[in-house]
Design an enzyme around this catalytic site. Structure first.
Site, short mmCIF file in Angstrom:
data_model
loop_
_atom_site.label_atom_id
_atom_site.label_comp_id
_atom_site.label_asym_id
_atom_site.label_seq_id
_atom_site.Cartn_x
_atom_site.Cartn_y
_atom_site.Cartn_z
N GLU A 160 85.15 0.98 -54.88
CA GLU A 160 85.34 2.23 -54.80
C GLU A 160 85.72 2.67 -53.19
O GLU A 160 85.01 2.27 -52.57
CB GLU A 160 84.53 3.22 -55.41
CG GLU A 160 84.78 4.63 -55.74
CD GLU A 160 86.52 4.49 -56.42
OE1 GLU A 160 86.39 4.34 -57.50
OE2 GLU A 160 87.29 4.92 -55.81
N LEU B 200 86.33 5.74 -52.40
CA LEU B 200 86.33 7.60 -52.20
C LEU B 200 85.38 7.83 -51.25
O LEU B 200 84.43 7.09 -51.10
CB LEU B 200 85.84 8.20 -53.52
CG LEU B 200 84.69 7.89 -54.36
CD1 LEU B 200 83.39 8.63 -53.79
CD2 LEU B 200 84.58 7.98 -55.75
N ASN C 195 84.66 -0.44 -44.57
CA ASN C 195 83.69 0.36 -44.30
C ASN C 195 83.15 -0.08 -42.72
O ASN C 195 83.03 0.96 -41.88
CB ASN C 195 82.60 0.38 -45.27
CG ASN C 195 82.84 1.26 -46.42
OD1 ASN C 195 83.70 2.04 -46.45
ND2 ASN C 195 81.85 1.28 -47.57
N CYS D 211 76.99 4.40 -47.32
CA CYS D 211 77.57 3.39 -47.30
C CYS D 211 77.59 2.53 -45.91
O CYS D 211 77.41 1.36 -45.90
CB CYS D 211 78.98 3.42 -47.84
SG CYS D 211 79.22 3.36 -49.52
N LYS E 102 74.48 0.62 -44.55
CA LYS E 102 74.30 -0.54 -45.53
C LYS E 102 75.24 -1.49 -45.44
O LYS E 102 74.84 -2.66 -45.39
CB LYS E 102 74.22 0.29 -46.89
CG LYS E 102 73.88 -0.75 -48.01
CD LYS E 102 73.48 -0.19 -49.37
CE LYS E 102 74.90 0.72 -49.83
NZ LYS E 102 75.82 -0.33 -50.51
N LYS F 280 77.99 15.10 -44.16
CA LYS F 280 79.36 15.68 -43.88
C LYS F 280 79.47 16.86 -44.61
O LYS F 280 78.68 17.29 -45.47
CB LYS F 280 80.10 14.56 -44.03
CG LYS F 280 80.43 14.25 -45.34
CD LYS F 280 81.40 12.97 -45.79
CE LYS F 280 82.80 13.50 -45.76
NZ LYS F 280 83.91 12.67 -46.46
#
Ligand code: UDX
Ligand code: UDX
Length: 489
Positions: free
Chosen positions: A172, A174, A231, A283, A286, A346
C-alpha cells in the site's frame, strides 16, 4: 483474464491501512462482499459505531465512504474463522513493528502478527485462496508465508480434500491524511507474484477504477523491495532538506527559497522538500531500519550505513529543535510554560506513531517544562500512552488544551510541530497578548508569516531561516547576514 472468480474478500487487520483500503475497494466494487476482521474488539466496535465521528481513525473523506458501504458490502467483525473460510481472497494488513528484543532488535520487523495471521489462514481457509501481503514486509517474507500455508494442522488435513493457496504482494502506498485520495487515484498499483491467474484476479478488481497502464506487475521480491525502497527514498529527501535547513540557519539562506529553487529542476521535483521537525508515521523509520538490517544480513555494511544515516539525521533534527528552544529561553525551561501546537505526526490524521512531538515534548518535560498541548484530533489518552511508551525521566507537567488561545495562555513560548490548517493565519496580535513576555514562537512547519508577527513583540524562530530577533529596524535579511558574519569575525 483470470479464471478465478472473486466474490468474497477478507482483510485481517482493521487499522490505518486495512480500514481505508477495504472501504475504497467496497465502494468501487459493489459486487464484492468484504469482511474486515480484527482481534481488537474495541476497534471493531468503533468501526461499527453509528456515530461516524467515533470511527477509530480520522481520515478526510472516510466517513462518507463508510456511510454508503458499511452494512451493504463492507462488514467489520471479530469473527475470524468464518470470514477466512468464506473468502476467495485474503489481505493481511496487520502491524509489523520494529522488534524490541531478540535477534535484530531495534531494526528488524517483528513478523509475529503476520505469522499468526498466516497460521489462521492455513487453518480455516477452504478451497483455493489468494493470500495478499498488504503489510510492509521484509523482502522474501512471502516465502515464509508460503511455508506456513503449506503446514496446515493434522485435524484440518484429515477433513479437507483440497486446500490450495497462492501468495501475492500488493503493498500500500497511501499516506495518512490523504489516504482516500491516494486510494481512489493511485500513482500506481503494484502487484508482485508468480501465479498469473491470481495476479489477473487482483488486477481485475483494481481495473474497476485504476487505468490498466497504472497497474505494475513484478515478481514477488521486487514488489516487496519496492515498498521498502519507496519509503526509504521519500524519507531520504526529508533528511536531505532537513540537513539543509540547519545549514540555512547557520548561513542566512532560507530553506523554503532553497527548496523552491531546487524543486523546479524537473529531475529533482518539488514534492517532499518541506523541512520540518523530522519524519514520523508508522512506516518510514521502521522500513529504513528494516532495510538497514537486511543490508547487514546480506553482507552489505556500506549500504546499511548509508540508509542508517537517514534515521540518524532525523533524530538529530528533533534534538536540535529541542536544544534551540532551550537556548532561546536562556538555557532553562524548568518551570516555564510552553504550548505545543500539533501532536500528530502530520496534519489531517489522529495518528501519533513516531511523531516528532513525542521526543521533543518528552525532552522538554524532562527539563521540567510545563506543557499545554493542543491538537485538533489527538486525544489525551493517546498522548499519555505515547509518553508512557517513550520512557524518560519526566520532571514536568503537561495538560491538554481545548483551543489555541487556551493553550497559549501565560506561556513563555509556543512550539508549532504539525501543520494543521487552523494554525495558518492566526491572529498573533491577540495571541501575543495572552503570552508572557519575552515570548517566543518556534515554528518548525513554516506556518507563521513574519509579517503576521510584526509589531506583536513576539520573537520568532523559524526552522531553516534567520531568527527574527536578529532583525533591527530597517534591516533586510541580507543586512543581518552581513552583520552576523562581521560579528562572528
Ligand atoms: C499498516 C501495515 O500493515 C504495516 O505493515 C505498515 O507498515 C503500516 O501500516 P496499520 O494499518 O497502520 O499497519 O497498523 P494498525 O493501525 O496498527 O492496524 C493493524 C491492525 O491489525 C490492528 O487493529 C490490530 O489489532 C490488528 N491485528 C494485529 C489483528 O487483527 N490480528 C493480529 O494477529 C495482529
Ligand atoms: C508514508 C508514504 O508516503 C506512503 O506512501 C507509505 O505507504 C506510508 O508511509 P505517511 O507516513 O502516512 O506515508 O505520510 P507522509 O506524507 O509520507 O509523511 C511522513 C512524514 O514525513 C510526516 O511526519 C511528514 O510530516 C513528513 N514530511 C513529509 C516532511 O517532513 N516533509 C515533507 O516534505 C513531506
Amino acid at each position: 483474464m483470470s479464471s478465478i472468480k472473486i466474490q468474497k474478500i477478507c482483510c485481517i487487520g482493521a487499522g490505518y491501512v486495512g480500514g481505508p483500503t477495504m472501504s475504497v475497494i467496497a465502494d468501487k466494487c459493489p459486487d464484492l462482499e468484504i469482511r474486515v476482521v480484527d482481534i481488537n474488539k474495541e476497534r471493531i466496535d468503533a468501526w461499527n459505531d453509528s456515530d461516524l465521528n467515533k470511527l477509530p481513525i480520522f481520515e478526510p473523506g472516510l466517513d462518507r465512504i463508510i456511510s454508503r458501504t458499511r452494512g451493504r458490502n463492507l462488514f467489520f467483525s471479530t469473527e475470524m474463522e468464518k470470514s477466512i473460510s468464506d473468502a476467495d481472497m485474503i489481505f493481511i494488513s496487520v502491524n509489523t513493528p520494529t522488534k524490541t528484543k531478540g535477534l535484530g532488535a531495534g531494526q528488524a520487523s517483528d513478523l509475529s502478527w503476520v505469522e499468526a495471521s498466516a497460521r489462521q489462514v492455513a487453518k480455516y481457509a477452504k478451497g483455493h485462496t489468494i493470500v495478499i501481503e498488504k503489510s510492509t514486509l521484509p523482502v522474501r517474507t512471502a516465502q515464509a508465508i508460503k511455508e506456513i500455508l503449506k503446514t496446515t494442522d493434522k485435524e484440518t488435513q484429515k477433513n479437507e480434500i483440497s486446500k490450495t493457496f497462492s501468495v501475492l504482494s500488493n503493498p500500500e502506498f497511501l499516506a495518512e491524511g490523504t489516504a482516500i485520495n491516494d486510494l481512489e487515484k493511485p500513482d500506481r498499483v503494484l502487484i508482485g507474484g508468480e501465479d498469473s491467474d491470481s495476479i489477473d484476479a487482483l488486477v481485475k478488481i483494481y481495473l474497476n477504477w485504476v487505468p490498466y497502464e497504472q497497474i505494475i506487475c513484478t515478481n514477488l521480491w521486487s514488489s516487496e523491495l519496492s515498498k521498502l525502497a519507496a519509503n526509504a527514498f521519500l524519507a531520504q529527501r526529508i533528511s536531505s532538506i532537513n540537513s539543509i535547513s540547519a545549514f540555512c540557519e547557520a548561513t542566512g539562506a532560507d530553506v523554503q527559497e532553497v527548496a523552491k529553487a531546487i524543486g523546479t529542476d524537473k529531475r529533482i521535483g518539488n514534492q517532499f522538500l518541506s523541512a520540518g521537525p523530522g519524519f514520523g508515521g508508522s512506516c518510514f523509520k521502521k522500513d529504513i531500519l528494516n532495510l538497514v538490517y537486511l543490508s547487514g544480513y546480506f553482507g552489505l555494511p556500506e549500504v546499511a550505513n548509508y540508509w542508517n544515516q537517514v534515521v540518524v539525521l532525523n533524530t538529530w533534527q528533533q534534538d536540535r529543535i529541542y536544544k534551540i528552544v532551550l537556548e532561546k529561553l536562556f538555557g532553562t525551561v524548568n518551570g516555564k510554560n510552553i504550548a505545543i501546537l500539533g501532536f500528530s505526526f502530520k496534519a489531517n490524521t489522529n495518528d501519533t506513531r513516531e511523531s516528532p512531538a513525542i521526543r521533543i515534548s518528552s525532552d522538554l518535560l524532562e527539563e521540567g517544562a510545563i506543557l499545554s498541548i493542543y491538537d485538533p484530533k489527538v486525544t489525551f489518552e493517546r498522548i499519555e500512552e505515547d509518553f508512557e511508551k517513550f520512557s524518560f525521566n519526566n520532571q514536568g507537567i503537561w495538560k491538554m488544551a481545548n483551543s489555541i488561545p487556551e493553550a497559549l495562555k501565560n506561556v513563555d513560548a509556543v512550539l508549532i510541530l504539525t501543520a494543521w490548517d487552523e494554525f495558518f493565519g492566526l491572529d498573533w496580535n491577540y495571541l501575543a497578548s495572552l503570552m508572557r513576555s519575552p515570548a517566543w514562537v518556534f515554528d518548525t512547519r513554516s506556518v507563521v508569516n513574519r509579517q503576521e508577527i510584526d509589531n506583536t513583540g513576539v520573537n520568532l524562530w523559524k526552522l531553516g531561516a534567520v531568527s527574527y530577533t536578529h532583525l533591527r529596524a530597517h534591516e533586510t535579511v541580507l543586512d543581518v547576514v552581513c552583520r552576523l558574519l562581521l560579528e562572528k569575525k
